[in-house]
Design an enzyme around this catalytic site. Structure first.
Site, PDB file in Angstrom:
ATOM      1  N   GLY A  73     -20.997  16.204 -14.757  1.00 20.15           N
ATOM      2  CA  GLY A  73     -21.525  14.849 -14.573  1.00 20.15           C
ATOM      3  C   GLY A  73     -22.444  14.462 -15.708  1.00 20.15           C
ATOM      4  N   GLY A  74     -22.102  14.942 -16.911  1.00 18.98           N
ATOM      5  CA  GLY A  74     -22.991  14.798 -18.064  1.00 18.98           C
ATOM      6  C   GLY A  74     -22.920  13.482 -18.792  1.00 18.98           C
TER       7      GLY A  74
ATOM      8  N   ASP B 202     -17.113  14.810 -16.903  1.00 19.68           N
ATOM      9  CA  ASP B 202     -17.438  13.619 -16.119  1.00 19.68           C
ATOM     10  C   ASP B 202     -16.125  12.936 -15.788  1.00 19.68           C
ATOM     11  OD1 ASP B 202     -18.796  11.354 -14.911  1.00 19.68           O
ATOM     12  OD2 ASP B 202     -20.550  11.937 -16.085  1.00 19.68           O
TER      13      ASP B 202
ATOM     14  N   PHE C  50     -16.959  16.048  -9.689  1.00 17.84           N
ATOM     15  CA  PHE C  50     -17.594  17.198  -9.043  1.00 17.84           C
ATOM     16  C   PHE C  50     -17.317  17.261  -7.539  1.00 17.84           C
ATOM     17  CE2 PHE C  50     -21.337  14.272 -10.020  1.00 17.84           C
ATOM     18  CZ  PHE C  50     -21.274  13.578  -8.811  1.00 17.84           C
TER      19      PHE C  50
ATOM     20  N   HIS D  11     -29.978  14.232  -6.711  1.00 21.66           N
ATOM     21  CA  HIS D  11     -30.874  13.268  -6.055  1.00 21.66           C
ATOM     22  C   HIS D  11     -30.153  11.973  -5.679  1.00 21.66           C
ATOM     23  CE1 HIS D  11     -32.428  10.581  -9.610  1.00 21.66           C
ATOM     24  NE2 HIS D  11     -31.150  10.841  -9.748  1.00 21.66           N
TER      25      HIS D  11
END
Length: 391
Positions: free
Chosen positions: A231-232, A256, A277, A296
């Site tokens: 998820g970069g 990603d 992911f 988060h």
């Protein structure tokens, strides 16, 4: 007011100021002590009234930003209400009312009636952190936060668990990212603000001892993977890491969604891979699986799915998960991070987790925390987690 408690706090402030070890932790301690002094001096009624009248102050602040008052004041250093009214086109009477609040917030000074002087905080308000962050976050969050008590009441005070049924979806009919996609100007403000929050702050490999990963890393196999940035996004973290550590033993992979990595700038030494992911991790037995500011955004059950997808690819004796996210203290959590948790809950059912919550979540995925590293209480921590041994 208890004079003895106030004197005790001021003694602690003096001792902390005189401590020769300059650090972000000392800075955070001073801020906490100042807040405690304020609470010790305030009556309970004064505290409640201060909380009641926070929303008007935020509205006045957003209006002042919209009028470009801070760039004007920073440029000229001293301006009267009449001069600000002439420059902005706003009524002089409105300027006076707004500037009372700006002065009380400490964002400028007023040594003479209806005359305002720039300070270092005025200058800060001309930078992306203030100029872009205040209107962006205000416009994204306020419609939802205004209806959050109603949402929670109607939903029997259940913790939001579904991104698709988050308070923002209920209040405005779309998610944060859908709203930003429709409001391109605010998307630009959001990107600028998020970048500014990390400007000048240490990156994760300044905080975490990378030697823990380098020691014992496989160097004899050309297919070995050293780090997967999951998820970069555009790969900024990974490219900075590669610049600092150009000779790491193993491949570096940016993951990603396909539409995101296809637009990422090519960087020698970094492979790009389309991947969600929410699917099983295809890169097996990497040394490091790295997540920054991912968890988060999601409630626990989605985070657990992401973690289990990753654990399934790990070598239990060799692989590590690194998580860069806030780790709130289990007691006396700072107001900013605690408020950010409510914001994340509102716009997408996300969570800012305490250390206890992180340990519980990771344990459910069969992971144990090896360590938590942090150099600044106001910034994210680095968590290292490994599969729990079944011995």
């Amino acid at each position: 007011m208890q004079p003895s408690s106030i004197l005790s706090l001021t003694d602690q402030i003096r001792d902390t100021v005189q401590n020769p070890n300059e650090s972000d932790h000392r800075h955070a301690k001073l801020l906490r002590l100042v807040d405690e002094v304020k609470l010790a001096i305030e009556t309970p009624t004064e505290t409640i009234l201060r909380l009641i009248y926070q929303p008007p102050a935020n509205a006045a602040l957003c209006t002042a930003v919209d009028l470009s008052i801070f760039p004007l004041l920073a440029k000229h250093e001293v301006l009267s209400a009449t001069e600000l009214a002439n420059s902005t086109g706003a009524d002089r009477g409105l300027i006076i009312r707004l500037m009372r609040v700006m002065t009380a917030l400490g964002l400028c000074a007023s040594d003479k009636a209806e005359v305002y002087r720039a300070t270092e905080r005025t200058t800060a308000m001309t930078q992306p952190i203030g100029r872009d962050g205040i209107p962006c976050i205000y416009d994204i969050t306020l419609p939802t936060l205004a209806k959050l008590p109603e949402y929670l009441r109607l939903h029997n005070y259940k913790n939001p668990q579904e991104y698709s049924k988050s308070p923002m979806q209920w209040a405005v009919g779309e998610s944060q990212f859908e709203w930003l996609a429709k409001n391109k100007h605010h998307q630009t403000l959001f990107n600028s603000y998020m970048s500014s929050r990390r400007e000048g702050k240490p990156v994760w490999f300044d905080v975490y001892p990378v030697e823990r990963l380098l020691d014992g890393a496989i160097s004899s196999c050309p297919e070995a993977v050293f780090l997967v940035d999951i998820g970069g996004n555009q790969g900024h973290d990974l490219s900075k890491f590669h610049t600092r550590y150009p000779e790491v033993p193993g491949r570096l992979i940016l993951q990603d969604l396909p539409k995101i990595v296809s637009g990422a700038q090519k960087h020698p030494g970094i492979e790009r891979m389309g991947y969600s992911f929410l699917d099983p991790q295809p890169i097996k037995h990497a040394r490091t699986y790295y997540f920054r500011a991912i968890f988060h955004d999601w409630p626990d059950h989605i985070c657990l799915k992401i973690l289990l997808n990753t654990v399934s690819a790990m070598d239990s004796q060799y692989s590590r998960i690194l998580i860069v996210d806030f780790v709130l203290p289990d007691t006396d959590a700072p107001l900013m991070q605690s408020s950010l948790d409510i914001q994340m809950m509102s716009i997408g059912a996300g969570v800012e987790r305490s250390e206890m919550q992180w340990r519980e979540l990771l344990s459910q995925a069969g992971l144990a925390i090896n360590g938590i590293w942090n150099t600044s209480p106001g910034m994210e921590s680095v968590i290292e987690a490994v599969p729990v041994s079944e011995d």
